[in-house]
Design an enzyme around this catalytic site. Structure first.
Site, PDB file in Angstrom:
ATOM      1  N   CYS A  84      60.441  62.535  78.082  1.00 45.26           N
ATOM      2  CA  CYS A  84      59.205  62.431  77.300  1.00 45.26           C
ATOM      3  C   CYS A  84      58.212  63.539  77.627  1.00 45.26           C
ATOM      4  O   CYS A  84      57.206  63.693  76.926  1.00 45.26           O
ATOM      5  CB  CYS A  84      58.545  61.076  77.552  1.00 45.26           C
ATOM      6  N   ILE A 210      58.568  53.271  68.169  1.00 48.95           N
ATOM      7  CA  ILE A 210      59.554  54.305  67.881  1.00 48.95           C
ATOM      8  C   ILE A 210      58.976  55.184  66.774  1.00 48.95           C
ATOM      9  O   ILE A 210      58.506  54.678  65.756  1.00 48.95           O
ATOM     10  CB  ILE A 210      60.888  53.678  67.462  1.00 48.95           C
ATOM     11  N   LYS A 330      50.377  54.659  72.468  1.00 46.00           N
ATOM     12  CA  LYS A 330      50.378  53.255  72.086  1.00 46.00           C
ATOM     13  C   LYS A 330      50.141  53.071  70.594  1.00 46.00           C
ATOM     14  O   LYS A 330      50.823  52.262  69.952  1.00 46.00           O
ATOM     15  CB  LYS A 330      49.290  52.513  72.889  1.00 46.00           C
ATOM     16  N   HIS A 334      54.818  57.907  69.506  1.00 42.66           N
ATOM     17  CA  HIS A 334      55.460  58.659  70.581  1.00 42.66           C
ATOM     18  C   HIS A 334      56.765  59.289  70.103  1.00 42.66           C
ATOM     19  O   HIS A 334      57.860  58.849  70.478  1.00 42.66           O
ATOM     20  CB  HIS A 334      55.703  57.731  71.763  1.00 42.66           C
TER      21      HIS A 334
END
Length: 388
Positions: A84, A210, A330, A334
């Site tokens: 990430c 997702i 959040k 992401h």
């Protein structure tokens, strides 16, 4: 040696775009960044691109040249992978190259395509950022891993699900009005607490979604900015990177993130600042507990004190240290490979005054971006400052 200037930034909408390829997404973000900068693609000397799971989601490796072609750039292009933190690592290398005089104009960014896979496939793909031999084969996924970290934090320092819910509420509120955000709606503490449990003590609203999306930025040298009369008043003045053991069971503790601490120490020393100088931050809140660990790891709060920061109003948009005014991972979303540079883009917009939440930090001059990989086995921290 001079600090690179952020001449332009670009983002796609973060959300579900299963029919769009990563190269299509990156073309949108990269061309937007070049347009924002007012830089001719012919001047770009390199492309630094972050991506994590392209071989799985698109059966495509060697993506750097594809992304350079997508934005009309004929220059060397390299893909960076650090889970990430992929585009955070790409950004760090781009900063170093401009500083060292190896380039005057670089494009840095990232993209991820995830929603074309079903949830089980995406979860399995993301899990390879953990230790396959000791964690993945035992069935551990990242919701479970961060649940272990949250439980360890509660055991060591206290805290509650309500404290974590306050972080989710804050970040959802911050995303309202962000045209790039996946979720532009507010939630309540009750919504978070009543949502389905994912992995005790983390519920649905403790987890990021997702996401598909892309981000890009154009970094230029000070001399190039001056020569071309660019409006590039934000500079990257500090960069740092840290690492930790991959598997949770090999670490000294689960409720601490030494990689973030090391990255922050290096970045702050590089920029010549302390935590007291920071006006606004974007941190890697893949789960609500991750925001707590990031803020404590970077030294903004003592261990055990970050859990109440949102509930006490310290990290809200009108608090002493606004955190994740974009909505964070959040609520903004992401898209793994794009996240690090998306933080840079959001902070740049905040500092130059054209972000939807800029009014809450109108006097801000220093911003910090924290990007983490896996369960923070990798971390980068970057300092952005307004230049006179």
């Amino acid at each position: 040696m001079t600090d690179p200037r952020v001449a332009g930034v670009g983002l796609t909408h973060f959300g579900s775009h299963p029919a769009r390829t990563s190269r299509d997404l990156f073309a949108e973000a990269g061309l937007a960044a070049l347009d924002d900068a007012g830089v001719d693609p012919a001047d770009v000397e390199g492309v630094f691109y972050g991506n994590f799971m392209g071989e799985i989601s698109e059966h495509q490796g060697h993506q750097g040249p594809l992304m350079a072609e997508a934005i009309g750039v004929d220059a060397p292009a390299t893909r960076y992978e650090s889970a990430c933190a992929s585009s955070g690592v790409a950004l760090r290398q781009a900063v170093r190259d401009v500083r060292n005089g190896e380039a005057d104009v670089l494009v840095v960014g990232g993209a991820e395509r995830m929603t074309n896979l079903d949830t089980e496939e995406t979860t399995e793909a993301l899990a390879i950022a953990a230790d396959d031999l000791y964690e993945v084969r035992a069935g551990l996924t990242f919701p479970g891993a961060y649940a272990l970290m949250a439980a360890a934090y509660f055991d060591e320092h206290g805290g509650s699900r309500e404290d974590l819910a306050e972080i989710a509420v804050k970040n959802h509120a911050n995303a309202v009005g962000n045209e790039h955000a996946q979720f532009q709606r507010e939630i309540t503490v009750g919504d978070a607490l009543d949502a389905p449990m994912v992995a005790e003590p983390l519920g649905l609203y403790d987890a990021c979604p997702i996401t598909d999306g892309a981000s890009a930025a154009v970094l230029v040298s000070e001399s190039y900015a001056d020569e071309h009369d660019l409006d590039a008043g934000v500079a990257v003045t500090g960069t740092g990177q840290g690492g930790d053991k991959m598997a949770l069971h090999d670490r000294d503790a689960l409720a601490h993130t030494p990689a973030a601490a090391d990255a922050a120490d290096e970045a702050f020393a590089d920029a010549g600042i302390s935590t007291d100088d920071v006006d606004v931050a974007e941190v890697h809140d893949c789960f609500t507990i991750a925001e707590v660990l990031a803020l404590e790891g970077m030294g903004f709060f003592d261990e055990g004190e970050g859990i109440r920061a949102a509930a006490d109003g310290v990290t809200t948009r009108d608090g002493d240290l606004p955190v994740n005014l974009s909505g964070g991972l959040k609520a903004k979303g992401h898209p793994v490979g794009a996240t690090g540079v998306s933080q840079l883009a959001e902070l740049t917009s905040l500092l130059r005054g054209d972000h939807h939440n800029s009014e809450h930090v109108s006097d801000a001059r220093v911003g910090v971006a924290h990007n983490a990989g896996g369960t923070v086995a990798s971390a980068t921290v970057h300092v952005l400052e307004i230049q006179e």
